[in-house]
Design a protein around this motif. Structure first.
Motif, mmCIF file in Angstrom:
data_model
loop_
_atom_site.group_PDB
_atom_site.id
_atom_site.type_symbol
_atom_site.label_atom_id
_atom_site.label_comp_id
_atom_site.label_asym_id
_atom_site.label_seq_id
_atom_site.Cartn_x
_atom_site.Cartn_y
_atom_site.Cartn_z
ATOM 1 N N ARG A 45 62.151 7.697 -13.857
ATOM 2 C CA ARG A 45 63.142 7.029 -12.767
ATOM 3 C C ARG A 45 63.765 5.645 -13.038
ATOM 4 O O ARG A 45 64.752 5.328 -12.704
ATOM 5 C CB ARG A 45 62.456 7.066 -11.734
ATOM 6 C CG ARG A 45 61.888 8.335 -10.813
ATOM 7 C CD ARG A 45 63.427 9.168 -10.608
ATOM 8 N NE ARG A 45 64.635 8.387 -10.091
ATOM 9 C CZ ARG A 45 65.690 8.754 -9.717
ATOM 10 N NH1 ARG A 45 65.898 10.110 -10.329
ATOM 11 N NH2 ARG A 45 66.555 8.295 -9.166
ATOM 12 N N ALA A 46 62.892 4.859 -13.625
ATOM 13 C CA ALA A 46 63.336 3.414 -13.880
ATOM 14 C C ALA A 46 64.453 3.548 -15.027
ATOM 15 O O ALA A 46 65.612 2.947 -14.878
ATOM 16 C CB ALA A 46 62.351 2.484 -14.506
ATOM 17 N N ALA A 47 64.387 4.350 -15.961
ATOM 18 C CA ALA A 47 65.229 4.591 -16.869
ATOM 19 C C ALA A 47 66.832 5.240 -16.316
ATOM 20 O O ALA A 47 67.671 4.723 -16.685
ATOM 21 C CB ALA A 47 64.933 5.583 -18.005
ATOM 22 N N VAL A 48 66.690 6.217 -15.120
ATOM 23 C CA VAL A 48 67.680 6.871 -14.578
ATOM 24 C C VAL A 48 68.526 5.525 -13.858
ATOM 25 O O VAL A 48 69.650 5.483 -13.910
ATOM 26 C CB VAL A 48 67.255 7.632 -13.736
ATOM 27 C CG1 VAL A 48 68.302 8.213 -12.680
ATOM 28 C CG2 VAL A 48 66.835 8.977 -14.488
ATOM 29 N N ASP A 49 67.530 4.890 -13.265
ATOM 30 C CA ASP A 49 68.164 3.788 -12.387
ATOM 31 C C ASP A 49 69.005 2.824 -13.302
ATOM 32 O O ASP A 49 70.018 2.253 -13.090
ATOM 33 C CB ASP A 49 67.281 3.018 -11.615
ATOM 34 C CG ASP A 49 66.490 3.703 -10.690
ATOM 35 O OD1 ASP A 49 67.101 4.531 -9.917
ATOM 36 O OD2 ASP A 49 65.653 3.385 -9.973
ATOM 37 N N GLU A 50 68.392 2.308 -14.425
ATOM 38 C CA GLU A 50 68.996 1.470 -15.342
ATOM 39 C C GLU A 50 70.234 2.136 -16.000
ATOM 40 O O GLU A 50 71.348 1.309 -16.120
ATOM 41 C CB GLU A 50 68.190 1.024 -16.521
ATOM 42 C CG GLU A 50 68.575 0.112 -17.542
ATOM 43 C CD GLU A 50 67.588 -0.220 -18.705
ATOM 44 O OE1 GLU A 50 68.343 -1.012 -19.746
ATOM 45 O OE2 GLU A 50 66.546 0.197 -18.536
ATOM 46 N N LEU A 51 70.326 3.012 -16.384
ATOM 47 C CA LEU A 51 71.610 3.896 -16.895
ATOM 48 C C LEU A 51 72.528 4.019 -15.625
ATOM 49 O O LEU A 51 73.901 3.515 -15.881
ATOM 50 C CB LEU A 51 71.060 5.521 -17.161
ATOM 51 C CG LEU A 51 71.862 6.182 -18.180
ATOM 52 C CD1 LEU A 51 71.993 5.333 -19.649
ATOM 53 C CD2 LEU A 51 71.441 7.652 -18.325
ATOM 54 N N VAL A 52 72.237 4.334 -14.462
ATOM 55 C CA VAL A 52 73.422 4.259 -13.483
ATOM 56 C C VAL A 52 73.855 2.944 -13.148
ATOM 57 O O VAL A 52 74.940 2.918 -13.029
ATOM 58 C CB VAL A 52 72.603 4.845 -12.033
ATOM 59 C CG1 VAL A 52 73.622 4.527 -10.851
ATOM 60 C CG2 VAL A 52 72.337 6.298 -12.162
ATOM 61 N N SER A 53 72.916 1.972 -13.380
ATOM 62 C CA SER A 53 73.627 0.382 -12.930
ATOM 63 C C SER A 53 74.493 0.278 -14.012
ATOM 64 O O SER A 53 75.586 -0.565 -14.048
ATOM 65 C CB SER A 53 72.194 -0.264 -12.888
ATOM 66 O OG SER A 53 71.750 -0.681 -14.265
ATOM 67 N N HIS A 54 74.348 0.832 -15.312
ATOM 68 C CA HIS A 54 75.455 0.222 -16.561
ATOM 69 C C HIS A 54 76.210 1.119 -16.380
ATOM 70 O O HIS A 54 77.340 0.959 -16.808
ATOM 71 C CB HIS A 54 74.350 0.536 -17.559
ATOM 72 C CG HIS A 54 73.449 -0.662 -18.035
ATOM 73 N ND1 HIS A 54 73.860 -1.864 -18.152
ATOM 74 C CD2 HIS A 54 72.465 -0.610 -18.149
ATOM 75 C CE1 HIS A 54 72.841 -2.702 -18.609
ATOM 76 N NE2 HIS A 54 72.126 -2.087 -18.347
#
Length: 224
Positions: free
Chosen positions: A24-33
């Motif tokens: 989930r943390a990676a998904v959130d980071e990806l979405v923010s970028h």
């Protein structure tokens, strides 16, 4: 790291791989970028701010849902652009977008994304920003969608390979399409300049008889 910059290719692949596995943390980071880039592509391709938000939301949902199917994380950005363009095409086919009035041009894309000014500055069009933005509304849908990507390529936010992958065309066909799009944009800019000139042209006023004051490709051709 700037919120408008992507991590390096290697770092991005690591984040994408983790997101694919449900981190989930990676998904959130990806979405923010992803979000600033997606906002800019959609914002330039469409003309109404309300539609931009809807299409961006649908795009991000498609991206998150489609992550498990991304087999080559290093090609994520090209896939992202392709997903975005597919959502734009779907929206355009479903509902003809009504152009926003000229006074709303600064609200076409999300104010948190700063690619607009950067791109036009690098293209040395900063002093003609209003004319260029208004001119995009006279383009055919396909050319306006292509322009939304070409601006970002020129500014260095997308690579030529990203553009080719997103359009799913051979490189030389992409070159031809970009050339035609730029020629149409030049024509549209002349139309905008002529319509806003003061004093106006009597002949142009006669041609505009029956025009509903909304930019449209058919009227671009008549005025040109």
């Amino acid at each position: 790291m700037s919120s408008h910059a992507y991590p390096g290719r290697a770092d991005m692949s690591t984040v994408v791989d983790a997101a694919r596995r449900g981190d989930r943390a990676a998904v959130d980071e990806l979405v923010s970028h992803c979000l600033p880039l997606v906002y800019n592509i959609v914002g330039r391709a469409l003309n109404r701010s309300a539609d931009v938000d809807d299409v961006v939301q649908n795009t991000m949902l498609s991206v998150v849902r489609g992550l498990p199917g991304v087999r080559e994380p290093q090609l994520f950005r090209s896939w992202l652009v392709a997903v975005t363009m597919n959502e734009i095409r779907t929206h355009t086919q479903r509902r003809h977008t009504t152009p926003a009035p000229p006074e709303d041009i600064d609200n076409v894309i999300d104010p948190r994304a700063d690619f607009e000014d950067l791109t036009l500055t690098q293209l040395r069009l900063a002093d003609q920003r209003r004319e260029v933005v208004l001119a995009t509304r006279w383009l055919d849908d396909d050319h306006r969608h292509l322009l939304s990507l070409w601006w970002l390529v020129e500014a260095g936010h997308l690579s030529r390979a990203d553009l080719v992958d997103a359009l799913k065309l051979a490189p030389h066909h992409v070159t031809v399409r970009v050339s035609r799009m730029k020629a149409q944009l030049d024509t549209a800019r002349l139309v905008v300049r002529a319509l806003t000139a003061r004093p106006g042209c009597a002949g142009l006023a006669d041609t505009a008889s029956g025009w509903d004051r909304r930019p449209a490709p058919v009227w671009r051709k008549r005025f040109a």
